[in-house]
Design a protein around this motif. Structure first.
Motif, mmCIF file in Angstrom:
data_model
loop_
_atom_site.group_PDB
_atom_site.id
_atom_site.type_symbol
_atom_site.label_atom_id
_atom_site.label_comp_id
_atom_site.label_asym_id
_atom_site.label_seq_id
_atom_site.Cartn_x
_atom_site.Cartn_y
_atom_site.Cartn_z
ATOM 1 N N LEU A 79 0.829 -1.210 0.000
ATOM 2 C CA LEU A 79 0.000 0.000 0.000
ATOM 3 C C LEU A 79 0.863 1.260 0.000
ATOM 4 O O LEU A 79 0.507 2.267 -0.627
ATOM 5 C CB LEU A 79 -0.925 -0.007 1.214
ATOM 6 N N GLU A 115 -6.936 -5.418 3.622
ATOM 7 C CA GLU A 115 -6.681 -4.681 2.377
ATOM 8 C C GLU A 115 -7.957 -4.081 1.807
ATOM 9 O O GLU A 115 -7.972 -2.942 1.320
ATOM 10 C CB GLU A 115 -6.031 -5.606 1.346
ATOM 11 N N CYS A 138 -8.846 -0.985 3.817
ATOM 12 C CA CYS A 138 -7.881 0.101 3.564
ATOM 13 C C CYS A 138 -8.138 0.755 2.212
ATOM 14 O O CYS A 138 -8.111 1.990 2.092
ATOM 15 C CB CYS A 138 -6.455 -0.443 3.641
ATOM 16 N N ARG A 139 -8.418 -0.028 1.209
ATOM 17 C CA ARG A 139 -8.659 0.538 -0.124
ATOM 18 C C ARG A 139 -10.008 1.271 -0.157
ATOM 19 O O ARG A 139 -10.149 2.278 -0.851
ATOM 20 C CB ARG A 139 -8.622 -0.555 -1.177
#
Length: 419
Positions: free
Chosen positions: A134, A232, A235-236
């Motif tokens: 990231l 993930e 977070c995205r």
């Protein structure tokens, strides 16, 4: 024999409304397709364990940590009993299993022959690999982080139901700004259901035009408890949100990946409640201070302008505005008199010079001579012009003459010449 051949022929042909397949045929074909997949390694979170004493088979529900998808897992009871550490809800595991389709029930499950709990070291290593990924994509960059609004119209709060984090955020924010409006969405904050619920809540609040900032809050916990906030998918989703997001997860030492992706990281939910809204007392004191500064500045400016006006009024040009004009008028009159005298003197001098020049001209000119009795005799020459007669030989007898005397001229005719 002929009946079996006929059934085989019917199932080999494509199904139609006139030639449909029986349920058993469809189930068998699905089972054949699934059995051809073979054994696979599957990773997920355990959401339910059913291992009754005295039974030889245990049942697990394995859920995808980032999506609302789950499958049933069957295994020998000893696999569950022999796991170290013991399996519990929310634990991350890797299962080696073979997909199995049960014809009678028409259900699909995984038949596991090996279960490996994912240890803390492996989880931390995966989080670190995701952190580097990231960061390389720029999701942690400071330049992409947005500044929180000074006074949001509405604050979205994603947290556990009736949790201490929810209480800390609401109490501290309302203590600082009592009129703040919150929209609270309660979700799971640990376990397999946490990430899908938080992502849905984030999407809902991000689409609300009345929400200017979103807070994701949770109290402290173990590494396993905080795993959803290093997912993930979450977070995205936070990075793609159009509304600024505040991360308030755990305590000061806790640092899930969400802290690095969010626009603002708060050490605790209490800190988040203080950061999303201003303090009404501080802002009121600041307003009073600015108002006092403005009043002093305005009074100072008015006093300065008053002094400037007094200075302008005390100047001679404003105190006695006609005096400069009168003084200048006297100067103009003096200059006029001087100019008049200078002009008269110049005219007198020129008149005297003119009289002297006239006297000299009269003395030297023919008029004075004519006045003494002389005359000037003129005749017409060959071109017809008047010329002064200087010799008697210039004219013949009978020639017309012009005789000029002092007071005029007369005509005469030339006579005979005398000796």
């Amino acid at each position: 024999m002929n009946g079996g051949t006929e059934r085989t022929k019917r199932t080999a042909e494509p199904s139609t409304a006139e030639n449909p397949w029986p349920v058993r045929t469809v189930a068998r074909k699905i089972a054949d397709w699934i059995h051809r997949l073979g054994a696979v390694w599957v990773e997920g979170q355990i959401t339910q364990i059913s291992a009754r004493p005295g039974t030889q088979t245990s049942f697990l529900t394995l859920r995808d940590p980032a999506a609302d998808v789950s499958m049933t897992v069957t295994c020998a009871a000893r696999l569950v009993r022999d796991c170290d550490p013991p399996l519990r809800d929310g634990a991350r595991v890797v299962v080696h299993a073979k997909p199995t389709f049960f014809l009678n029930r028409g259900t699909l499950s995984l038949r596991a022959n090996e279960i490996r709990p994912v240890g803390i070291g492996e989880l931390l290593a995966r989080i670190e690999r995701l952190r580097r990924l990231l960061a390389a994509e720029g999701l942690f960059a400071q330049e992409r982080k947005r500044k929180l609004p000074f006074l949001p119209r509405g604050v979205g709060l994603i947290t556990g139901r009736a949790s201490a984090a929810e209480h800390d955020v609401l109490v501290n924010a309302q203590a600082r700004w009592p009129a703040v409006a919150f929209r609270v969405v309660n979700t799971a904050v640990q376990g397999a259901a946490a990430v899908p619920q938080i992502v849905r809540a984030l999407s809902t609040l991000d689409a609300d035009p009345e929400i200017d900032v979103i807070v994701i809050a949770r109290g402290g916990g173990s590494v396993e408890d905080l795993l959803p906030f290093s997912d993930e998918t979450l977070c995205r989703a936070v990075a793609a949100a159009g509304t600024p997001v505040v991360s308030a997860i755990g305590h000061e030492p806790d640092s899930p990946l969400l802290d690095h992706v969010a626009d603002l990281r708060c050490s605790t939910p209490t800190d988040a409640g203080k950061r999303v809204v201003p303090d009404v007392r501080e802002e009121t004191a600041r307003v009073h201070q600015l108002r006092d500064r403005a009043r002093r500045a305005l009074h100072g400016w008015v006093d300065t302008q008053c002094r400037l006006l007094e200075q302008l009024r005390s100047r001679p040009s404003l105190a006695e505005p006609l005096e400069p004009i009168e003084r200048r008028a006297a100067d103009v009159q003096t200059q006029l008199e001087r100019a008049r005298r200078a002009i008269l003197a110049a005219v007198g001098n020129e008149q005297a010079a003119l009289a002297a020049a006239r006297a000299r001209l009269n003395a030297l000119g023919p008029s004075a001579t004519l006045a003494r009795g002389y005359a000037v005799v003129q005749y017409h020459d060959e071109q017809g012009n008047l010329a002064v007669l200087r010799s008697v030989s210039q004219v013949a007898e009978g020639t017309p003459l012009r005789v000029r005397v002092a007071d005029g001229a007369i005509r005469a005719i030339a006579g005979a010449q005398e000796e």
